[in-house]
Design an enzyme around this catalytic site. Structure first.
Site, PDB file in Angstrom:
ATOM      1  N   SER A 126     -10.544  14.170  21.598  1.00 32.61           N
ATOM      2  CA  SER A 126     -10.011  15.114  22.709  1.00 32.61           C
ATOM      3  C   SER A 126      -8.483  14.798  23.071  1.00 32.61           C
ATOM      4  O   SER A 126      -8.310  13.453  22.872  1.00 32.61           O
ATOM      5  CB  SER A 126     -10.998  15.242  23.954  1.00 32.61           C
ATOM      6  OG  SER A 126     -10.480  15.574  24.853  1.00 32.61           O
ATOM      7  N   TYR A 154     -14.741   9.919  30.173  1.00 32.50           N
ATOM      8  CA  TYR A 154     -14.825  10.745  28.974  1.00 32.50           C
ATOM      9  C   TYR A 154     -13.539  10.416  27.810  1.00 32.50           C
ATOM     10  O   TYR A 154     -13.856  10.072  26.869  1.00 32.50           O
ATOM     11  CB  TYR A 154     -14.625  12.043  29.160  1.00 32.50           C
ATOM     12  CG  TYR A 154     -14.834  13.163  27.882  1.00 32.50           C
ATOM     13  CD1 TYR A 154     -16.017  13.332  27.415  1.00 32.50           C
ATOM     14  CD2 TYR A 154     -13.692  13.801  27.407  1.00 32.50           C
ATOM     15  CE1 TYR A 154     -16.072  14.380  26.259  1.00 32.50           C
ATOM     16  CE2 TYR A 154     -13.658  14.506  26.556  1.00 32.50           C
ATOM     17  CZ  TYR A 154     -14.857  14.916  25.720  1.00 32.50           C
ATOM     18  OH  TYR A 154     -15.018  15.576  24.804  1.00 32.50           O
ATOM     19  N   LYS A 158     -13.934   8.448  24.213  1.00 34.56           N
ATOM     20  CA  LYS A 158     -13.444   9.095  22.909  1.00 34.56           C
ATOM     21  C   LYS A 158     -12.452   8.143  22.193  1.00 34.56           C
ATOM     22  O   LYS A 158     -12.465   8.153  21.145  1.00 34.56           O
ATOM     23  CB  LYS A 158     -12.744  10.370  23.242  1.00 34.56           C
ATOM     24  CG  LYS A 158     -13.782  11.493  23.607  1.00 34.56           C
ATOM     25  CD  LYS A 158     -14.558  11.952  22.359  1.00 34.56           C
ATOM     26  CE  LYS A 158     -15.337  13.074  22.656  1.00 34.56           C
ATOM     27  NZ  LYS A 158     -16.111  13.563  21.372  1.00 34.56           N
TER      28      LYS A 158
END
Length: 363
Positions: A126, A154, A158
């Site tokens: 991402s 998050y 990632k």
């Protein structure tokens, strides 16, 4: 060729599966089995009716032995807990994103060590791996060589997974590829827990005759990609060979981005759907959402993706019209201005699109 899609019944998982089943081949070889693994399997799905499809239902970490009981050639790893829920529940994000990805890599490594094929593992990362630090702000234009400094759980998860995949690839355990996804808009189906979910909701809900809340100021700039462009990018990175003219080096690939302001998005909605539809959106800034989404870069260098033949969407209007074409049943207005939205689309609907933890939903 046996292919596994984790988060196979999530929005992107279904889109990727659709594309593969239409092709019936990948990397020049016929697809013999397509395994869709997900915690949530919809009660009705045309995907499961295809003779090539197998379904693995349940938590991915508990079903890896079942998945790898037969040789796996390609894994497209889309399963993920999303940004806002990772920020709210640290342990969930670490388990669903980091621990599960490492377990998947270990299962792939074990297959290679036992003399089986070395799996090609494609990881959906991402743009959230980037973030501005007060001591080292983001440059105006971000590329794959820009130091990732994620500002969310998050994004951190990632980024760690990217490094694990690079190491497993360097050691020859897997052939890893990392596609950094932009915010995908417009997503069909129900809202999810992604902080960026409003970037679909402020278009999707009004077009369905429903109110929507925009939790950021209209001046915020964001990097977007349509579902069509995102699926195209994932499959290109899956197929491309390594070396000159293909995938060079171990760097991830930032998928192409269309940069727009939220005001641009709302103006486009008003232009193509009319005042009554656009007036269903209420702007009510939420500092938490603004902090998360505002930490992501808006301007990205598309050179590396362009070299692979990938390109960004032409305009946000083209994104909205593509959504209307692919999901005509989700449009309550008689027609979009200019005549778009009347043709019947190719999508399968939302399937299990309201689900989160293993659904591969993006940020």
């Amino acid at each position: 060729m046996r292919i596994v899609i984790t988060g196979g019944f999530g929005f992107l998982g279904q889109q990727v599966a659709d594309a593969l089943l239409e092709r019936r081949a990948l990397c020049g070889a016929p697809i013999e089995r397509l395994v869709l693994a997900d915690r949530f399997v919809p009660a009705v799905s045309t995907l499961v009716d295809d003779p090539l499809v197998d379904v693995v239902h349940g938590d991915l970490s508990e079903h890896l032995e079942e998945i790898f009981v037969q040789p796996v050639d390609v894994v497209i790893h889309l399963a993920s807990a999303v940004s806002a829920e990772c920020e709210a529940d640290f342990d969930l994000g670490m388990s669903a994103n980091l621990d599960t990805t490492r377990a998947l890599l270990e299962a792939a490594r074990a297959q290679s060590a036992a003399g089986g094929p070395t799996p090609r593992v494609v990881f959906s990362s991402s743009v959230a791996v980037y973030g501005g630090d007060p001591a080292l702000p983001l440059p105006p234009l971000v590329s794959e060589s820009t130091l990732p400094m994620p500002q969310t759980s998050y994004g951190t998860q990632k980024r760690v997974c990217e490094q694990l995949i690079a190491e497993y690839t360097r050691r020859g355990f897997v052939d890893g590829r990392v596609a950094r996804l932009m915010t995908v808009s417009v997503r069909a189906g129900k809202p999810n827990a992604a902080a960026s979910g409003f970037l679909s909701g402020i278009i999707r809900e009004p077009l369905a005759g429903l109110p929507a809340v925009c939790p950021v100021g209209p001046e915020l700039r964001v990097a977007l990609a349509s579902p069509r462009r995102t699926v195209e990018g994932i499959l290109r990175i899956t197929e491309v060979e390594r070396g000159p003219g293909g995938l060079e080096g171990g760097l991830p690939v930032n998928l192409p981005a269309l940069t727009v302001t939220v005001a641009d998005m709302l103006d486009t909605l008003r232009r193509v759907a009319g005042d009554a539809v656009a007036d269903l959106v209420t702007v009510a800034p939420d500092p938490v959402v603004e902090a998360i989404v505002g930490s992501w870069p808006a301007f990205l260098d598309n050179t590396r993706a362009s070299a692979l033949g990938l390109r960004p969407d032409e305009s946000f209007e083209s994104v909205v019209r593509a959504y209307a074409e692919d999901h005509p049943d989700a449009i309550t207005a008689e027609r979009l201005q200019g005549g778009a939205g009347e043709s019947r689309g190719r999508g399968r609907g939302d399937g299990g699109a309201g689900r989160q933890a293993d659904a591969g939903r993006g940020r």
